[in-house]
Design a protein around this motif. Sequence first.
Motif, short mmCIF file in Angstrom:
data_model
loop_
_atom_site.label_atom_id
_atom_site.label_comp_id
_atom_site.label_asym_id
_atom_site.label_seq_id
_atom_site.Cartn_x
_atom_site.Cartn_y
_atom_site.Cartn_z
N LEU A 1 0.85 -1.19 0.00
CA LEU A 1 0.00 0.00 0.00
C LEU A 1 0.89 1.24 0.00
CD1 LEU A 1 -2.69 1.56 0.36
CD2 LEU A 1 -2.41 1.23 2.84
N ASP A 2 0.73 2.08 -1.03
CA ASP A 2 1.41 3.37 -1.11
C ASP A 2 0.35 4.47 -0.97
OD1 ASP A 2 4.31 2.73 -1.88
OD2 ASP A 2 3.19 1.60 -3.39
N HIS A 3 0.58 5.37 -0.02
CA HIS A 3 -0.44 6.41 0.23
C HIS A 3 0.24 7.72 0.62
CE1 HIS A 3 -4.23 8.22 1.34
NE2 HIS A 3 -3.75 8.53 2.54
N GLU A 4 -0.26 8.81 0.02
CA GLU A 4 0.19 10.16 0.36
C GLU A 4 -0.90 10.82 1.20
OE1 GLU A 4 0.95 12.18 -3.26
OE2 GLU A 4 2.74 11.00 -3.77
N PHE A 5 -0.57 11.13 2.47
CA PHE A 5 -1.54 11.81 3.32
C PHE A 5 -1.70 13.27 2.90
CE2 PHE A 5 0.13 8.31 5.84
CZ PHE A 5 -1.03 7.72 6.31
N ASN A 6 -0.59 13.86 2.51
CA ASN A 6 -0.61 15.23 1.97
C ASN A 6 0.68 15.40 1.17
OD1 ASN A 6 1.49 15.92 3.90
ND2 ASN A 6 -0.15 16.05 5.46
N ASP A 7 0.98 16.63 0.82
CA ASP A 7 2.17 16.85 -0.01
C ASP A 7 3.47 16.57 0.73
OD1 ASP A 7 0.55 17.55 -2.08
OD2 ASP A 7 0.72 19.73 -1.75
N ASN A 8 3.42 16.49 2.07
CA ASN A 8 4.65 16.31 2.83
C ASN A 8 4.80 14.90 3.43
OD1 ASN A 8 3.64 19.38 3.44
ND2 ASN A 8 5.87 19.27 3.07
N LEU A 9 3.69 14.26 3.75
CA LEU A 9 3.76 12.99 4.46
C LEU A 9 3.23 11.86 3.57
CD1 LEU A 9 4.27 11.41 7.10
CD2 LEU A 9 1.90 11.97 7.76
N SER A 10 4.07 10.80 3.45
CA SER A 10 3.66 9.63 2.66
C SER A 10 4.00 8.35 3.43
CB SER A 10 4.35 9.62 1.30
OG SER A 10 5.76 9.55 1.44
N MET A 11 3.39 7.27 3.01
CA MET A 11 3.56 5.99 3.70
C MET A 11 3.64 4.86 2.68
SD MET A 11 0.87 3.91 6.15
CE MET A 11 -0.12 3.53 4.68
N THR A 12 4.48 3.88 2.98
CA THR A 12 4.52 2.62 2.22
C THR A 12 4.41 1.47 3.22
OG1 THR A 12 5.90 3.54 0.45
CG2 THR A 12 5.85 1.14 0.69
N ALA A 13 3.41 0.62 3.05
CA ALA A 13 3.21 -0.53 3.92
C ALA A 13 3.27 -1.80 3.07
CB ALA A 13 1.87 -0.43 4.64
N ILE A 14 4.01 -2.78 3.55
CA ILE A 14 4.17 -4.04 2.82
C ILE A 14 3.94 -5.20 3.77
CG2 ILE A 14 5.78 -5.52 1.55
CD1 ILE A 14 7.24 -3.05 0.60
N TYR A 15 3.19 -6.18 3.29
CA TYR A 15 3.06 -7.45 4.00
C TYR A 15 3.36 -8.56 3.00
CZ TYR A 15 1.12 -11.58 6.20
OH TYR A 15 0.97 -12.84 6.71
N GLY A 16 4.24 -9.47 3.37
CA GLY A 16 4.60 -10.56 2.48
C GLY A 16 4.73 -11.87 3.22
N LYS A 17 4.44 -12.95 2.52
CA LYS A 17 4.54 -14.27 3.10
C LYS A 17 4.97 -15.26 2.02
CE LYS A 17 2.03 -17.49 6.07
NZ LYS A 17 0.75 -17.76 6.79
#
Length: 447
Positions: A245-261
Amino acid sequence: MIPGVNITNAAVCSALTGSDPTAYALVNNPTSATVVGSGITAPGPLTRIPALATLNQQDLSQKRTGLTGALQWRPTSRTTVSLDWVYSELEQNSTNYQVQTVGLNRNNTAANFNTITAGSSAATKRGLYATCTARAATAILDAIDCGQALNGGALVPGMGFSYNPHNLEPYDYYNNPASVGYVANATGTAMRTEFIGRPSVKLIDAKLSPSGANADYLKLGNVDLRSAADAAFFTTYFRQTSLRLDHEFNDNLSMTAIYGKSSSNNKTQGLLADFIRLDSGQGVAGNDYLVYDERGDGDMPLLNLGFDATQAGGWDFVKGYSALRHFQRYTRNDYETARVDFKYEIDNSTAVRFGLSQRKYGFATSEYRRLTGETLNPSLKEAGSNVASVSKVINWGTGLDVPTGTTTAFLAPDLQKMVDLIGFDCNCVNKYGDWRLSYLASAANRY
């Protein structure tokens, strides 16, 4: 002879003598030398002699299936969801056909056999052979059946130790006149003279390398030979899935979340059968000795077995010695990871990154083998068959620069025919024996 052993059994003494004195002295020159790194000087033969000379051919087939896939979804301009997966399956069937000299000392320099007489007790004589001991299952031991379950728990009529009429104990098989494998012997230890093994090898001729350190030519008599089919069939399954999951909360803060198995599972089945030629090379017509010769400086030494190894009459499935092996092995690897990363851009040249991750790894393996050992098997006579019916000819060395005179064809067990005849892969008790597999046969290999 065996130094320090008082051998009064005349048959043993006869089997242990016969080497050419000159050749024997050449490779057993009792000089003294310092053992490298120890500072110890000790007497003894220093000539290095090749052991377990082998011709080997592998028949190998592999099949791989691979699938990959990916899905991506963008519910908003600032959010991307990605799903990736991989599946792989590898099947491999491998059979090694090999003919080799046997390095096993079959008599194991047993003191009882060296001094056995006709008057020795049956129990003492039986102790020279492989034996089956039945037991019930307990909390820490699996059961062993020696024929009791299928044959009422009574001894086979006329036999002293056997409960299975289709798979007699080796002692009864060779020494009881009612057995199809009976061999008359004055001491009542039939076949044990032939079972002496390595100490009975006769050295007929030898040559040393220029340095004298190695025996690069040997002519041998009374050599035990083994022809085997050793197969392994395994399948490895691999699966991997990852969600991002790649998500930009706003122009300054972003997040990348990964789950793998991912998981990798291997299942292996092993089968082996072998024929034996006891004490090959008796000097018939002076030309049936085994010859090992590496004086040609080629890619491989010459190995001439000294007889037509493709003939069924030259081999036997020897009761109490030839092996039937069946094992199963399972291995599993699991890997799981979760990770979240954040990025906060303070300005065009400065950013702060932070996050957390978790990884978990798991491993398990187990192995299952026969509890009754690999040599407590019915003979082909007991199974109503013969070597010719359960064998195949292996043509070895095709396309290779093989030294002239090397044995290039030999008879080997046909595993499928052996399985069809005896059913030793059934993981069950059948009329020929207890073929059940247990991890307790090799408990250290389960963890």
